[in-house]
Design an enzyme around this catalytic site. Structure first.
Site: not given
Ligand code: H2U
Ligand code: ZN
Length: 351
Positions: A51, A54, A114, A154, A162, A165, A167, A169, A317
């Site tokens: 990872c 990590c 993790h 996200n 992606s 772990h 996290h 941004q 729609y």
């Protein structure tokens, strides 16, 4: 027949951005023949040598993470924005218009573990994440080139995340991007007219009606907005009219950590899955002005509709007309309100 919000098709107005959502409550009665299944969640190790988030591991750019014990923040190795790009603009025929943009993108690890996610962190640990967000908002915002700091997360493969772990941004940039710029404008119009915060006025209606509130503590409310687009969309709103995360008292910081933990636990419990979403804080731009119109809030936009695998698609729609929903925000709030506060993974331990 009298018009009724829980039965008849209608459009709801979002006073934060002037947009409408089509609500079709009668359609919740239509039969559903799709799959309803639980997602398979592989158990993750506490530490994953492969990872890139990590502690102690090497990242794609060649840098090595420190052996961090709580939180860790670094500049994105594949940043969408940098401070180095040249200034300039492009204009053709008054219709093609572009301007260079500068900024800083950061990646925030919420925990060295993790295998954990936000709802599985302790309130103390979440407070450390909040302190990091405060520090980033302040220091990034101090730069004369940075006029807006977007803190977001996200979560889940479904959202294109992606790495499991825990996290988030931060993208900090020169221009205020579309969503907060529009919300700033609408909050500004309201503030100018009434000298009051739009969201404080909205919150007092919600506290009076008690139909869309999911969680409440001394300092924050989590509710499904009247104009929610996503089935289980939530907004956390501070009770106090503050412009940014920097104005939190210690008590507010703890209350915010608690409501974040409680909300994300309820989310996981809804379909007994690690609930995917995109979430982020909207707060005042960092352009040096007071921005008294701004009222701190945190949006959660989760895609799931009726199980761990059935998501809402924004198609047809919705791409060409308005976003649309079947289950009403009131129904969604009631479902979330009834859920237990004990995380489903810990259920066996509780009894
Ligand atoms: P997600 O939150 O969408 O998973 O993105 C994680 C970010 O981490 C992504 O923007 C960055 C990617 O550019 N990243 C690094 O900065 N270094 C790495 O070694 C891998 C990923
Ligand atoms: Zn917002």
């Amino acid at each position: 027949m009298e018009f009724n919000l829980s039965e008849h098709p209608h459009r709801r107005y979002n006073p934060l951005n002037g947009e409408y959502v089509l609500v079709s409550p009668h359609r919740t009665k239509r039969p559903w023949q799709g799959q309803v299944e639980k997602s398979e969640e592989a158990k993750r190790p506490e530490y994953d040598p492969d990872c890139y988030l990590c502690p102690g591991n090497e990242r794609a750019g060649g840098e090595r993470n420190p052996n961090y014990e709580n939180t860790f923040v670094f500049t994105n190795d594949f940043a969408a924005l940098t401070l180095e790009s040249p200034a300039g603009s492009y204009e053709v025929g008054g219709l093609l218009h572009a301007r260079s943009e500068v900024g800083i993108c950061r990646v925030v690890c919420f925990s060295p573990r993790h295998d954990l996610t936000l709802p599985e962190l302790t309130v103390d640990d979440i407070e450390k994440v909040i302190e990091l967000w405060q520090n980033e908002y302040r220091t990034l915002g101090e730069s004369p080139q940075i006029n807006y700091v977007q803190i977001f997360e996200n979560k889940g493969k479904m959202m294109g995340c992606s790495n499991p772990h825990p996290h988030g941004q931060i993208w900090a940039q020169n221009t205020v991007p579309n969503a907060p710029a529009t919300e700033g404008k609408y909050q500004g119009d309201h503030y100018q007219r009434f000298q009051r915060s739009l969201l404080a006025d909205y919150l007092s209606i919600e506290l009076e009606q008690q139909e869309r509130i999911v969680l409440e503590n001394d300092h924050f409310v989590a509710l499904v907005p009247f104009w929610a687009v996503w089935p289980y969309e939530i907004m956390i709103i501070s009770k106090r009219h503050i412009q940014s995360i920097l104005q939190f008292t210690d008590e507010e910081k703890t209350a915010y950590a608690k409501i974040l933990q409680q909300l994300t636990t309820r989310y996981d419990n809804l379909f007994e899955t690690s609930f995917p979403y995109s979430a982020g804080i909207h707060q005042a731009p960092t352009d040096g002005m007071d921005h008294l119109e701004w009222h701190f809030h945190h949006h959660f936009y989760p895609p799931l509709l009726r199980s761990a695998t059935v998501k809402k698609f924004m198609v047809g729609y919705e791409m060409l007309g308005d976003p649309q929903r079947d289950i009403t925000p009131e129904m969604a709030a009631e479902q979330l309100r009834k859920l237990p506060d004990v995380h489903y993974k810990n259920k066996a331990i509780e009894v």
